[in-house]
Design a protein around this motif. Structure first.
Motif, PDB file in Angstrom:
ATOM      1  N   ALA A  86       1.060  -1.144   0.040  1.00  0.00           N
ATOM      2  CA  ALA A  86       0.198  -0.011  -0.006  1.00  0.00           C
ATOM      3  C   ALA A  86       0.873   1.149   0.006  1.00  0.00           C
ATOM      4  CB  ALA A  86      -0.919   0.018   1.480  1.00  0.00           C
ATOM      5  N   ILE A  87       0.433   2.026  -0.814  1.00  0.00           N
ATOM      6  CA  ILE A  87       1.431   3.349  -0.913  1.00  0.00           C
ATOM      7  C   ILE A  87       0.582   4.681  -1.047  1.00  0.00           C
ATOM      8  CG2 ILE A  87       3.246   4.717  -2.428  1.00  0.00           C
ATOM      9  CD1 ILE A  87       4.018   1.954  -3.608  1.00  0.00           C
ATOM     10  N   VAL A  88       0.862   5.639  -0.122  1.00  0.00           N
ATOM     11  CA  VAL A  88       0.265   6.888  -0.208  1.00  0.00           C
ATOM     12  C   VAL A  88       0.806   7.893  -1.025  1.00  0.00           C
ATOM     13  CG1 VAL A  88      -0.556   8.955   1.436  1.00  0.00           C
ATOM     14  CG2 VAL A  88      -0.758   6.446   2.125  1.00  0.00           C
ATOM     15  N   PHE A  89       0.286   8.479  -1.919  1.00  0.00           N
ATOM     16  CA  PHE A  89       0.856   9.502  -2.959  1.00  0.00           C
ATOM     17  C   PHE A  89       0.308  10.886  -2.562  1.00  0.00           C
ATOM     18  CE2 PHE A  89       1.403   5.608  -5.274  1.00  0.00           C
ATOM     19  CZ  PHE A  89       2.633   5.684  -5.740  1.00  0.00           C
ATOM     20  N   ILE A  96       4.779   3.916   2.512  1.00  0.00           N
ATOM     21  CA  ILE A  96       4.587   2.946   1.973  1.00  0.00           C
ATOM     22  C   ILE A  96       4.779   1.463   3.011  1.00  0.00           C
ATOM     23  CG2 ILE A  96       7.446   2.464   1.420  1.00  0.00           C
ATOM     24  CD1 ILE A  96       6.545   1.255  -1.321  1.00  0.00           C
ATOM     25  N   ALA A  97       3.959   0.712   2.616  1.00  0.00           N
ATOM     26  CA  ALA A  97       3.783  -0.558   3.715  1.00  0.00           C
ATOM     27  C   ALA A  97       3.867  -1.883   2.783  1.00  0.00           C
ATOM     28  CB  ALA A  97       2.803  -0.558   4.818  1.00  0.00           C
ATOM     29  N   THR A 126      -3.512  -9.855   3.810  1.00  0.00           N
ATOM     30  CA  THR A 126      -2.223  -8.967   3.839  1.00  0.00           C
ATOM     31  C   THR A 126      -2.374  -7.536   3.251  1.00  0.00           C
ATOM     32  OG1 THR A 126      -1.535 -10.029   1.831  1.00  0.00           O
ATOM     33  CG2 THR A 126      -0.385 -10.965   3.654  1.00  0.00           C
ATOM     34  N   GLN A 127      -3.328  -7.334   2.227  1.00  0.00           N
ATOM     35  CA  GLN A 127      -3.535  -6.362   1.471  1.00  0.00           C
ATOM     36  C   GLN A 127      -4.512  -5.318   2.547  1.00  0.00           C
ATOM     37  OE1 GLN A 127      -2.874  -5.086  -2.056  1.00  0.00           O
ATOM     38  NE2 GLN A 127      -2.622  -3.654  -0.498  1.00  0.00           N
ATOM     39  N   ALA A 128      -5.243  -5.949   3.301  1.00  0.00           N
ATOM     40  CA  ALA A 128      -5.974  -4.969   4.127  1.00  0.00           C
ATOM     41  C   ALA A 128      -5.143  -4.396   5.251  1.00  0.00           C
ATOM     42  CB  ALA A 128      -7.114  -5.829   4.802  1.00  0.00           C
ATOM     43  N   GLY A 129      -4.318  -5.437   5.852  1.00  0.00           N
ATOM     44  CA  GLY A 129      -3.398  -4.969   6.768  1.00  0.00           C
ATOM     45  C   GLY A 129      -2.209  -4.020   6.523  1.00  0.00           C
ATOM     46  N   VAL A 130      -1.674  -3.924   5.044  1.00  0.00           N
ATOM     47  CA  VAL A 130      -0.812  -2.636   4.937  1.00  0.00           C
ATOM     48  C   VAL A 130      -1.602  -1.564   4.456  1.00  0.00           C
ATOM     49  CG1 VAL A 130       1.125  -4.573   3.967  1.00  0.00           C
ATOM     50  CG2 VAL A 130      -0.865  -3.773   2.304  1.00  0.00           C
ATOM     51  N   ALA A 131      -2.841  -1.777   4.251  1.00  0.00           N
ATOM     52  CA  ALA A 131      -3.595  -0.366   3.837  1.00  0.00           C
ATOM     53  C   ALA A 131      -3.685   0.223   5.240  1.00  0.00           C
ATOM     54  CB  ALA A 131      -4.801  -0.764   3.258  1.00  0.00           C
ATOM     55  N   ALA A 132      -3.939  -0.351   6.229  1.00  0.00           N
ATOM     56  CA  ALA A 132      -4.118   0.391   7.647  1.00  0.00           C
ATOM     57  C   ALA A 132      -2.757   0.779   8.033  1.00  0.00           C
ATOM     58  CB  ALA A 132      -4.758  -0.779   8.573  1.00  0.00           C
ATOM     59  N   GLU A 133      -1.694   0.014   7.811  1.00  0.00           N
ATOM     60  CA  GLU A 133      -0.461   0.018   8.294  1.00  0.00           C
ATOM     61  C   GLU A 133       0.210   1.441   7.568  1.00  0.00           C
ATOM     62  OE1 GLU A 133       3.894  -1.700   8.032  1.00  0.00           O
ATOM     63  OE2 GLU A 133       2.493  -3.012   7.845  1.00  0.00           O
ATOM     64  N   VAL A 134      -0.215   1.682   6.146  1.00  0.00           N
ATOM     65  CA  VAL A 134       0.475   2.769   5.732  1.00  0.00           C
ATOM     66  C   VAL A 134      -0.291   4.219   6.054  1.00  0.00           C
ATOM     67  CG1 VAL A 134      -1.101   2.837   3.382  1.00  0.00           C
ATOM     68  CG2 VAL A 134       1.488   3.497   3.335  1.00  0.00           C
ATOM     69  N   LEU A 135      -1.559   4.063   6.487  1.00  0.00           N
ATOM     70  CA  LEU A 135      -2.175   5.283   7.077  1.00  0.00           C
ATOM     71  C   LEU A 135      -1.494   5.591   8.310  1.00  0.00           C
ATOM     72  CD1 LEU A 135      -5.849   5.095   6.280  1.00  0.00           C
ATOM     73  CD2 LEU A 135      -4.163   5.757   4.770  1.00  0.00           C
ATOM     74  N   GLN A 136      -1.167   4.543   9.233  1.00  0.00           N
ATOM     75  CA  GLN A 136      -0.442   5.053  10.185  1.00  0.00           C
ATOM     76  C   GLN A 136       0.973   5.843  10.160  1.00  0.00           C
ATOM     77  OE1 GLN A 136      -0.186   1.329  12.751  1.00  0.00           O
ATOM     78  NE2 GLN A 136      -0.420   2.238  14.669  1.00  0.00           N
ATOM     79  N   LYS A 137       1.530   5.009   9.286  1.00  0.00           N
ATOM     80  CA  LYS A 137       2.766   5.397   9.005  1.00  0.00           C
ATOM     81  C   LYS A 137       2.867   6.818   8.357  1.00  0.00           C
ATOM     82  CE  LYS A 137       5.960   1.459   7.738  1.00  0.00           C
ATOM     83  NZ  LYS A 137       6.423   0.762   6.429  1.00  0.00           N
ATOM     84  N   ALA A 138       1.933   7.225   7.675  1.00  0.00           N
ATOM     85  CA  ALA A 138       1.848   8.755   7.052  1.00  0.00           C
ATOM     86  C   ALA A 138       1.245   9.634   8.031  1.00  0.00           C
ATOM     87  CB  ALA A 138       0.922   8.435   5.741  1.00  0.00           C
ATOM     88  N   GLY A 139       0.547   8.908   9.065  1.00  0.00           N
ATOM     89  CA  GLY A 139       0.198   9.962  10.249  1.00  0.00           C
ATOM     90  C   GLY A 139      -1.192  10.510   9.683  1.00  0.00           C
ATOM     91  N   ILE A 140      -1.984   9.678   8.791  1.00  0.00           N
ATOM     92  CA  ILE A 140      -3.314  10.395   8.407  1.00  0.00           C
ATOM     93  C   ILE A 140      -4.397   9.603   8.697  1.00  0.00           C
ATOM     94  CG2 ILE A 140      -2.123  11.553   6.730  1.00  0.00           C
ATOM     95  CD1 ILE A 140      -2.878   9.356   4.604  1.00  0.00           C
TER      96      ILE A 140
END
Length: 494
Positions: free
Chosen positions: A16-19, A28-29, A53-67
């Motif tokens: 999952a990547i936030v642009f 990115i997660a 895994t796809q649902a997991g990284v989607a939640a993780e990438v938002l946390q990483k981006a702080g959004i």
């Protein structure tokens, strides 16, 4: 400030990547998931692993981006293509493991179709060659081999989808069963000129229409998901290679990109008219935006980055994938060694289901460095074969090759590629072009980006590799490669 979330569901991992608005990566997660090999030539995934895994990284990438969910303007999906999932519409549970694009179990079904002289009608309607690679024979196999599946499918109880459909189904809680034109064009059940599922093809493969997802454009709102804590529109879908073509801004006829992933995939934009290949390439839908469908010529190479995984996991020549570049660089050339990585047969332009991997030209002086160099050469040589076919079909001489994917970070490989093609190889600043393409398609649908022209201005080169060898040397290497291919072809039949 709002962002776009791209879900990039690949063959070996979910990402999952936030642009942001500039097309830059905010976070990115990534998580790998198990590969299942029940028999030689069989490759499966558990669809529940794909989803979790796809649902997991989607939640993780938002946390990483702080959004949070409220900061996401839209979700774009890009996916491994041809991989086939069949699930129960009532429970949402798969009836069997997904059959992966690399899987060869349906090669004999393909042989029977060719014996019935069905290759011409299939080629004319789908733009594809008959091969176990595509989804149709995989669905056919599941319906024949899972108890009760055929009757349940006929009653409308089962759903078929490629990985994008499986993700959208789960994201929307089973409310939406769709695919986009780019993924539909890889199933061998879809007429690419008419833009719809084809009754004659469905009859040939014994697939009930009731199983199929609705085919939509590649850039529109399909539904919303509440999975991440808010209502987010799902607004872009494209198969991974078409998404990379879009992310590389190859939106004009004649533009070419090559993605170096598990396999290698070269696509040339051919505009609004499909070009029928005379050189064993595929004609495919690039994307559909609104009512405008654009097409591409594609060369699919089954094993590219996976040859490096073989050196790491199977032969144990290297400890980690990035080590291959340093090891290969310790020798000037392969010492006459050729590695044909036909572990799952050969794709374009050879289409030999029965080829197998071969290592030839070994002498007492051969070292693991020569084998590592030959492995990198094998990727570049397969790409060279595809490009020659593409130039012949399109009657366009390539000016440069835009590259992306994990192995494009390998400078030695990119230099070898430029040397063997005789044209510059250009790596973009944002190498995650597959996810970026999905993000662009989703962002266009919700007005996050105003136009394709806005997007085109964002593309920037990171590094340019210029050919350094003479034509005679290129010809000598290519000649040896032809001999090595001859040893690999038809191996399983012999």
């Amino acid at each position: 400030m709002k962002y776009i979330l791209a879900l990039d569901q690949g063959t070996t991992s979910s990402r999952a990547i936030v642009f942001d608005q500039a097309g830059a990566i905010a976070a990115i997660a990534q998580k790998e998931f198990p590969q299942i090999f029940p028999k030689p030539g069989w490759v499966e995934h558990d669809p529940r692993d794909i989803w979790s895994t796809q649902a997991g990284v989607a939640a993780e990438v938002l946390q990483k981006a702080g959004i949070g969910a409220g900061d996401i303007a839209a979700i774009g999906i890009t996916n491994q293509r041809e991989t086939t999932v069949v699930w129960d519409r009532g429970t949402g549970q798969p009836i069997a493991n997904a059959i992966v694009w690399q899987d060869r179990r349906t090669a004999s079904i393909c042989d029977r179709l060719k014996a019935r002289k069905l290759d011409r009608v299939i080629r004319r309607k789908t733009g594809l060659v008959i091969d176990a690679y595509f989804s149709a024979t995989k669905v056919q196999w599941l319906l024949a081999n899972v108890r009760g599946a055929r009757a349940r499918a006929a009653r409308g109880e089962l759903a078929f989808g490629t990985v994008d459909s499986w993700l959208v189904w789960n994201l929307t809680g089973g409310k939406v069963h769709v695919t986009d034109a780019s993924n539909a064009s890889r199933t061998m059940l879809y007429d690419i000129a008419k833009g719809d599922w084809d009754d004659e093809l469905l009859k040939i493969f014994g697939v009930p229409r009731a199983m199929l997802p609705e085919v939509r454009s590649s850039s529109e709102v399909y539904g919303t998901t509440a999975l991440l804590g808010g209502s987010i529109p799902i607004a872009g879908i494209a198969g991974d290679q078409q998404a990379a073509l879009f992310g590389q801004v190859c939106t004009k006829p004649g533009k070419v990109k090559n993605t170096y992933g598990t396999g290698c995939f070269m696509l040339m934009n051919t505009g609004t008219k499909p070009i029928a290949s005379k050189n064993n390439l595929l004609t495919t839908v690039a994307w559909r935006i609104g009512s405008r469908t654009e097409y591409a010529l594609e060369g699919s190479i089954f094993i590219a980055g996976a040859v490096v995984q073989c050196l790491r996991d199977g032969l144990e020549i290297i400890r980690a994938a990035p080590d291959v570049e340093a090891l290969a660089a310790t020798v000037r050339d392969t010492g006459g060694v050729y590695f044909v990585p036909a572990f799952a047969g050969l794709g374009a332009p050879h289409w030999d289901q029965y080829a197998r991997g071969t290592l030839v030209g070994l002498t007492r002086g051969t070292t693991k460095a020569h084998i590592a160099r030959a492995a990198l050469d094998s990727i570049a040589l397969q790409v060279m074969d595809v490009l020659k076919a593409m130039e012949a079909d399109a009657k366009i001489r390539l000016k440069e090759l835009r590259v992306d994917g994990g192995a494009s970070a390998n400078d030695l490989l990119m230099q070898l590629q430029a040397d063997l093609l005789g044209v510059p190889v250009v790596r973009p600043r944002v190498s995650e072009t597959t996810a970026l393409g999905a993000a662009y398609l989703a962002g266009l649908a919700v007005g996050y980006w105003k136009s394709q022209a806005d997007i085109a201005r964002q593309w920037q080169a990171d590094k340019r590799f210029v050919p350094e060898i003479k034509a005679a040397e290129r010809k000598r290497i290519a000649s040896g490669w032809e001999k090595a291919l001859g040893r690999a072809k038809g191996w399983e039949e012999g």
